[in-house]
Design an enzyme around this catalytic site. Structure first.
Site, mmCIF file in Angstrom:
data_model
loop_
_atom_site.group_PDB
_atom_site.id
_atom_site.type_symbol
_atom_site.label_atom_id
_atom_site.label_comp_id
_atom_site.label_asym_id
_atom_site.label_seq_id
_atom_site.Cartn_x
_atom_site.Cartn_y
_atom_site.Cartn_z
ATOM 1 N N CYS A 2 0.850 -1.188 0.000
ATOM 2 C CA CYS A 2 0.000 0.000 0.000
ATOM 3 C C CYS A 2 0.886 1.239 0.000
ATOM 4 O O CYS A 2 2.069 1.176 0.312
ATOM 5 C CB CYS A 2 -0.866 0.024 1.246
ATOM 6 S SG CYS A 2 -1.842 -1.463 1.446
ATOM 7 N N ARG A 27 1.895 0.991 -6.084
ATOM 8 C CA ARG A 27 2.020 0.064 -4.959
ATOM 9 C C ARG A 27 0.709 -0.658 -4.662
ATOM 10 O O ARG A 27 0.678 -1.615 -3.892
ATOM 11 C CB ARG A 27 2.456 0.818 -3.709
ATOM 12 C CG ARG A 27 3.784 1.527 -3.863
ATOM 13 C CD ARG A 27 4.050 2.387 -2.662
ATOM 14 N NE ARG A 27 4.331 1.596 -1.505
ATOM 15 C CZ ARG A 27 5.537 1.279 -1.072
ATOM 16 N NH1 ARG A 27 6.593 1.733 -1.704
ATOM 17 N NH2 ARG A 27 5.709 0.537 -0.010
ATOM 18 N N TRP A 75 -3.608 -1.926 -1.358
ATOM 19 C CA TRP A 75 -3.542 -3.253 -1.990
ATOM 20 C C TRP A 75 -4.093 -4.206 -0.939
ATOM 21 O O TRP A 75 -3.481 -4.407 0.102
ATOM 22 C CB TRP A 75 -2.104 -3.585 -2.357
ATOM 23 C CG TRP A 75 -1.976 -4.857 -3.137
ATOM 24 C CD1 TRP A 75 -2.138 -5.011 -4.476
ATOM 25 C CD2 TRP A 75 -1.642 -6.158 -2.619
ATOM 26 N NE1 TRP A 75 -1.940 -6.328 -4.829
ATOM 27 C CE2 TRP A 75 -1.629 -7.055 -3.716
ATOM 28 C CE3 TRP A 75 -1.361 -6.663 -1.356
ATOM 29 C CZ2 TRP A 75 -1.347 -8.399 -3.573
ATOM 30 C CZ3 TRP A 75 -1.080 -8.012 -1.216
ATOM 31 C CH2 TRP A 75 -1.076 -8.868 -2.316
ATOM 32 N N ASN A 101 0.392 0.024 6.098
ATOM 33 C CA ASN A 101 0.947 -0.800 5.021
ATOM 34 C C ASN A 101 1.607 -2.009 5.659
ATOM 35 O O ASN A 101 2.599 -1.849 6.368
ATOM 36 C CB ASN A 101 1.977 0.018 4.226
ATOM 37 C CG ASN A 101 2.752 -0.845 3.244
ATOM 38 O OD1 ASN A 101 2.280 -1.899 2.823
ATOM 39 N ND2 ASN A 101 3.946 -0.400 2.876
ATOM 40 N N GLY A 102 1.047 -3.206 5.430
ATOM 41 C CA GLY A 102 1.608 -4.411 6.055
ATOM 42 C C GLY A 102 0.481 -5.214 6.678
ATOM 43 O O GLY A 102 -0.688 -5.013 6.369
ATOM 44 N N GLU A 493 10.377 -15.804 -17.503
ATOM 45 C CA GLU A 493 10.161 -14.355 -17.463
ATOM 46 C C GLU A 493 9.176 -13.941 -18.568
ATOM 47 O O GLU A 493 8.314 -13.088 -18.352
ATOM 48 C CB GLU A 493 11.512 -13.628 -17.602
ATOM 49 C CG GLU A 493 11.450 -12.116 -17.686
ATOM 50 C CD GLU A 493 10.810 -11.442 -16.476
ATOM 51 O OE1 GLU A 493 10.549 -12.096 -15.464
ATOM 52 O OE2 GLU A 493 10.538 -10.229 -16.581
ATOM 53 N N LYS A 497 5.664 -12.082 -17.807
ATOM 54 C CA LYS A 497 5.270 -10.793 -18.392
ATOM 55 C C LYS A 497 3.893 -10.911 -19.023
ATOM 56 O O LYS A 497 3.047 -10.049 -18.840
ATOM 57 C CB LYS A 497 6.274 -10.328 -19.464
ATOM 58 C CG LYS A 497 7.600 -9.811 -18.980
ATOM 59 C CD LYS A 497 7.559 -8.462 -18.303
ATOM 60 C CE LYS A 497 7.359 -8.580 -16.827
ATOM 61 N NZ LYS A 497 8.488 -8.781 -15.985
ATOM 62 N N GLU A 500 1.072 -11.410 -16.323
ATOM 63 C CA GLU A 500 0.766 -10.314 -15.401
ATOM 64 C C GLU A 500 0.108 -9.127 -16.092
ATOM 65 O O GLU A 500 -0.697 -8.445 -15.475
ATOM 66 C CB GLU A 500 1.964 -9.904 -14.537
ATOM 67 C CG GLU A 500 3.087 -9.188 -15.203
ATOM 68 C CD GLU A 500 4.204 -8.833 -14.223
ATOM 69 O OE1 GLU A 500 3.953 -8.626 -13.037
ATOM 70 O OE2 GLU A 500 5.353 -8.740 -14.677
ATOM 71 N N HIS A 516 7.917 -34.572 -20.084
ATOM 72 C CA HIS A 516 7.558 -35.226 -18.815
ATOM 73 C C HIS A 516 6.195 -34.760 -18.306
ATOM 74 O O HIS A 516 5.908 -34.880 -17.120
ATOM 75 C CB HIS A 516 8.642 -34.963 -17.765
ATOM 76 C CG HIS A 516 9.986 -35.479 -18.199
ATOM 77 N ND1 HIS A 516 10.255 -36.818 -18.299
ATOM 78 C CD2 HIS A 516 11.105 -34.830 -18.592
ATOM 79 C CE1 HIS A 516 11.506 -36.978 -18.721
ATOM 80 N NE2 HIS A 516 12.032 -35.787 -18.921
ATOM 81 N N LYS A 615 3.618 -2.890 -7.305
ATOM 82 C CA LYS A 615 5.026 -2.823 -7.688
ATOM 83 C C LYS A 615 5.950 -3.329 -6.578
ATOM 84 O O LYS A 615 6.889 -4.058 -6.835
ATOM 85 C CB LYS A 615 5.372 -1.371 -8.060
ATOM 86 C CG LYS A 615 6.788 -1.174 -8.576
ATOM 87 C CD LYS A 615 6.922 -1.660 -9.987
ATOM 88 C CE LYS A 615 8.320 -1.444 -10.539
ATOM 89 N NZ LYS A 615 8.545 -2.355 -11.690
#
Ligand code: AGP
Length: 620
Positions: A2, A27, A75, A101-102, A493, A497, A500, A516, A615
């Site tokens: 947050c 954030r 968030w 925040n937390g 990666e 990308k 997300e 497999h 972020k």
């Protein structure tokens, strides 16, 4: 996760806090709220569900007036993103407003007790217990500051908390507990702003000098901000002498520079980011890597017997590439692991272990906790980080700064390439220092690195081609990204990308593992992105590509320019230039970023602020 902003000064607080929340929105953007102490000393509150601009649009009449206030962009962790759960939260008597925040780990037992004692809760959040705890302290006769400190001693977990009190005596208390959730305090010309990070704070100081005196709260430190200035103290109220420094707005300026999204701007900045990561770390005359910011002595380097690389998300993928580079060029056993797993193991770490953490923000809760654990066990701790003064840089014995410039897009791009560049430098440096790389080999590697900015620039030139390919793949709902060796983490990666920012289901897989299990997924509805550049595993990946084609899979391959043979067997190709092997992970990443970006655009996604993400992940 947050974002927090607080203001005390001579100007109207609302527009300053609002602007700060916009800058902190990366954030979290599930809901937002601002509390201002009006000229009568009452707290005026406004909240919205969704992004910060909703605070402007909710038709609630004129903005609250006053020169003291607190804001929050959320968030969600505890409780859905609703109006009731949006911060700031107030106590029963509406005297105190709190942002957070937390996570309050012991909130359930606290809430039960406070409810039994008659406190009425209006939200489902863990945060609200903080307001009632402060209220409880004040009801017992403590001052606001004393009650705030008492609350700080009662709650468990890593977090940042800030509160304002109604009345004439302008006052903001801000507290940092544990390693998550930073608080920065910036002062300039009679104004003080507190907030979650520096880039969001300085532009808010609309002063002539454009310079602020900045202090970062450490664990269990508190700032008491009044019109007279800032007092730093510990949880028992003992004064702390805080080292502050002057920072100018020019240091933290951010805008899109004409690009449609920060993400695209940051992708386009990658040649500079890579060049900047190498600046003053390569002696181009001697063609050697020279790391003046490496914190350990020659003897300590010689004594190393193992390297562990840790990170989360994109930074974990960088760590996984780094592992290959350290093994190959540094000549040391190396492992890479997700910080969120590593922190809960009991790994063997000795003074001969080099632990390298990687992080854009330097504030990721799992990474910071894993670093602390490695430090407590006596390991040598290095961080590769983009954010100056962040937690990670303060815990580590030394920092190799990425110097990529501020990254705003939630999807990391330029900091990934900067990390890979520094990991190359680190691996070569270790190899040079330990006598593993002879002069000829290390010169060849350095010469290769010097070409990276130009080659990446070339790759960025043909944007129309990435748009064209994206159109051909935007309707697929399933993607498999395959790569081998050092390119396996690049496949992961590429998948990260895509998922997300476009919300398409994508898996990154080591190509050799495909048979497999994942091969069962292959049909004409599954798109496979195969990384098959010309390296020593090329022939192996060719076989994997053929296995997909034999099962009617659609294949988009990332190939080295001139590879017409494999190009003829796949459906579409994105080329990367011929380059030395240690540059291939950097080069192969760029087309995957642009594929994801353009598919997300075609699907009309919120590229810079994708749903559910933030972020900086400062909660576990
Ligand atoms: C990257 O695109 C993601 N947004 C995410 O995985 C990110 O890399 C991760 O949260 C780690 O962040 P850090 O680099 O700041 O530690």
């Amino acid at each position: 996760m947050c974002g927090i902003v607080g203001y005390i000064g001579g100007q109207e607080a609302w527009p300053i806090i609002y602007e700060g929340l916009r800058l902190l929105e990366y954030r979290g953007y599930d809901s937002a709220g601002i509390a201002v102490v009006d000229p009568h000393g009452n707290i005026q509150l406004r909240k919205t569900v969704g992004k910060v601009n909703g605070l402007d649009e909710d038709g609630a009449g004129p903005k609250p007036q006053g020169t003291v206030g607190l804001g929050h962009t959320r968030w969600a962790t505890h409780g859905r993103p609703t109006h009731e759960n949006a911060h700031p939260h107030t106590d029963c008597q509406k005297r105190i407003a709190v942002v957070h925040n937390g996570i309050v780990e012991n909130y359930r037992e606290l809430k039960r007790r406070l409810t039994d004692d008659g406190h009425v809760f209006e939200s489902e959040t863990d945060t609200e217990v903080l307001t009632h705890l402060v209220e409880e302290g004040m009801d017992q006769g403590l001052t606001f500051q004393e009650a705030f400190r008492r609350m700080g001693r009662m709650v468990k977990g890593s977090q940042a908390i800030s509160a304002i009190l109604q009345g004439d005596a302008a006052q903001i208390c801000a507290l940092r507990l544990g390693h998550a959730g930073g608080i920065v305090v910036a002062q300039s010309e009679g104004q003080t702003i507190i907030g979650s990070d520096l880039p969001a704070l300085l532009p808010l100081l609309h002063t002539e000098s454009n310079i602020g005196q900045v202090g970062f709260l450490e664990t269990n430190e508190m700032a008491v901000v009044t019109r007279n200035g800032v007092d730093y103290q510990d949880l028992d109220g003992n004064p702390i002498v805080k080292q502050t420094r002057m920072v100018s707005q020019a240091d933290v300026q951010v805008d899109k520079a004409g690009y449609q999204h920060f993400m695209l701007k940051e992708i386009m900045e990658q040649p500079q980011a890579v060049a900047s990561a190498m600046r003053e770390r390569i002696d181009f005359e001697a063609r050697r890597v020279d790391l003046p910011d490496f914190p350990f002595t020659k003897q300590e380097i010689a004594d190393l017997d193992r390297v562990i690389l840790i990170g989360c998300g994109t930074s974990l993928h960088a760590a996984q590439v780094g592992r290959h580079l350290v093994e190959r060029y540094g000549g040391l056993p190396a492992e890479a692991e997700s910080a969120s797993e590593f922190r809960y193991r009991n790994p063997y770490i000795s003074p001969r272990t080099l632990v390298v953490s990687i992080g854009q923000s330097g504030e990721t809760a799992d990474t910071v906790a894993a670093m602390q654990m490695a430090k407590d066990k006596g390991g040598k701790l290095l961080t590769i980080c983009n954010a100056e003064g962040s937690q990670a840089t303060r815990i580590a014995d030394g920092t190799l700064y990425m110097r990529a410039g501020i990254e705003i897009g939630v999807a990391s791009t330029k900091t990934f390439l900067a990390s890979l560049t520094i990991l190359n430098l680190l691996a070569i440096f270790l190899g040079q220092s330990r006598g593993i790389l002879d002069q000829e080999k290390s010169q060849e590697l350095v010469d290769g690195l010097a070409q990276a900015p130009r080659l990446i620039g070339d790759l960025l030139a043909d944007q129309a081609n990435y748009r064209r390919i994206a159109q051909l793949y935007a309707d697929f709902d399933y993607f498999l990204f395959l790569g081998r060796g050092v390119n396996a983490p690049i496949a992961s990666e590429g998948a990260l990308k895509l998922k997300e920012i476009s919300y398409i289901h994508a898996e990154g897989y080591p190509a050799g593992e495909m048979k497999h299990g994942p091969i069962a997924l292959i049909d004409n509805a599954m798109a496979t992105v195969a990384l098959a550049p010309k390296d020593f595993l090329y022939d192996k990946v060719v076989n994997n590509v053929k296995e997909v084609k034999a099962r009617d899979g659609r294949v988009l391959a990332v190939l080295t320019e001139g590879d017409t043979e494999l190009a003829a067997e796949v459906d579409h190709v994105l080329y990367i230039p011929e380059a030395p092997e240690h540059l291939i992970p950097l080069l192969a990443t760029v087309p995957l970023q642009l594929l994801a970006y353009n598919i997300a655009l075609l699907r009309e996604r919120d590229v810079d602020q994708p749903r559910n993400l933030a972020k900086s992940v400062t909660v576990e």
